[in-house]
Write a protein that holds these residues in place. Sequence first.
Motif, mmCIF file in Angstrom:
data_model
loop_
_atom_site.group_PDB
_atom_site.id
_atom_site.type_symbol
_atom_site.label_atom_id
_atom_site.label_comp_id
_atom_site.label_asym_id
_atom_site.label_seq_id
_atom_site.Cartn_x
_atom_site.Cartn_y
_atom_site.Cartn_z
ATOM 1 N N GLU A 1 40.848 40.483 55.385
ATOM 2 C CA GLU A 1 41.273 39.137 54.982
ATOM 3 C C GLU A 1 42.246 39.172 53.804
ATOM 4 O OE1 GLU A 1 40.416 36.405 56.707
ATOM 5 O OE2 GLU A 1 39.320 37.738 58.063
ATOM 6 N N ARG A 2 42.505 40.387 53.276
ATOM 7 C CA ARG A 2 43.414 40.593 52.143
ATOM 8 C C ARG A 2 42.979 39.747 50.943
ATOM 9 N NH1 ARG A 2 47.352 43.934 53.469
ATOM 10 N NH2 ARG A 2 48.775 43.298 51.817
ATOM 11 N N GLN A 3 41.700 39.913 50.588
ATOM 12 C CA GLN A 3 41.090 39.179 49.483
ATOM 13 C C GLN A 3 40.292 40.137 48.606
ATOM 14 O OE1 GLN A 3 38.566 36.542 51.731
ATOM 15 N NE2 GLN A 3 40.063 34.883 51.656
ATOM 16 N N LEU A 4 40.031 39.678 47.384
ATOM 17 C CA LEU A 4 39.159 40.419 46.485
ATOM 18 C C LEU A 4 38.002 39.510 46.095
ATOM 19 C CD1 LEU A 4 38.784 43.073 44.798
ATOM 20 C CD2 LEU A 4 39.794 41.797 42.897
ATOM 21 N N HIS A 5 36.776 39.993 46.309
ATOM 22 C CA HIS A 5 35.569 39.282 45.893
ATOM 23 C C HIS A 5 35.158 39.862 44.543
ATOM 24 C CE1 HIS A 5 34.618 37.593 49.991
ATOM 25 N NE2 HIS A 5 35.517 38.515 50.275
ATOM 26 N N VAL A 6 35.113 39.027 43.525
ATOM 27 C CA VAL A 6 34.767 39.470 42.175
ATOM 28 C C VAL A 6 33.375 38.939 41.843
ATOM 29 C CG1 VAL A 6 35.388 39.397 39.726
ATOM 30 C CG2 VAL A 6 37.195 39.500 41.475
#
Length: 193
Positions: free
Chosen positions: A146-151
Amino acid sequence: MLITEAPFTLRKWTVKEYHKLGEMGVFHPEERIELIEGNIIKMSAKGTAHTSALGRTDRLLQSLFANLAWVRMQDPIALDDNSEPEPDIAVVRIDAFDYATHHPTPSEVYLIIEVADSSLAYDREIKAKAYARSGIADYWVLNVNERQLHVFREPAEEGYQSEVILGESAIVSPLHFPTFNIAIQAMLPPIMP
């Protein structure tokens, strides 16, 4: 008929027992496994997107942290007596003995990053809970699909109290190094034309 008791119980392993099994040759040397909350977990195969993102993230963080911290790739972290995961990336304190006497512990970990292509649910749920229970303050999951970063931040016994999802055009700063600005896009595999 209602069954009120489980027909079996799972055998949980300690880190000490896990190491003993390894010494006895129970695991194949090339087998990718880790111990999470007493369970020996076989890790999934790395896809090309995972490998690309892992390499890009490693190179980026190695240059960024230089002499301030060490960046370890797929090496064990000693969370507690029942968990010894091998996160994709761990940014840890510099150790005078190169961690020859022990694996980094939660008090020595600045940041953990897992790269997810096929393991997103596992990294966001199972691993996040184990990291939170151990007090890892800054945990990121790089979702290459999804080209995301979960922080994940604000660890508690039941899990992280904060999860922020950032898109690939965002910039993020590690909790322990707030002046460092990391472009999420620089960690992700390039988009092929």
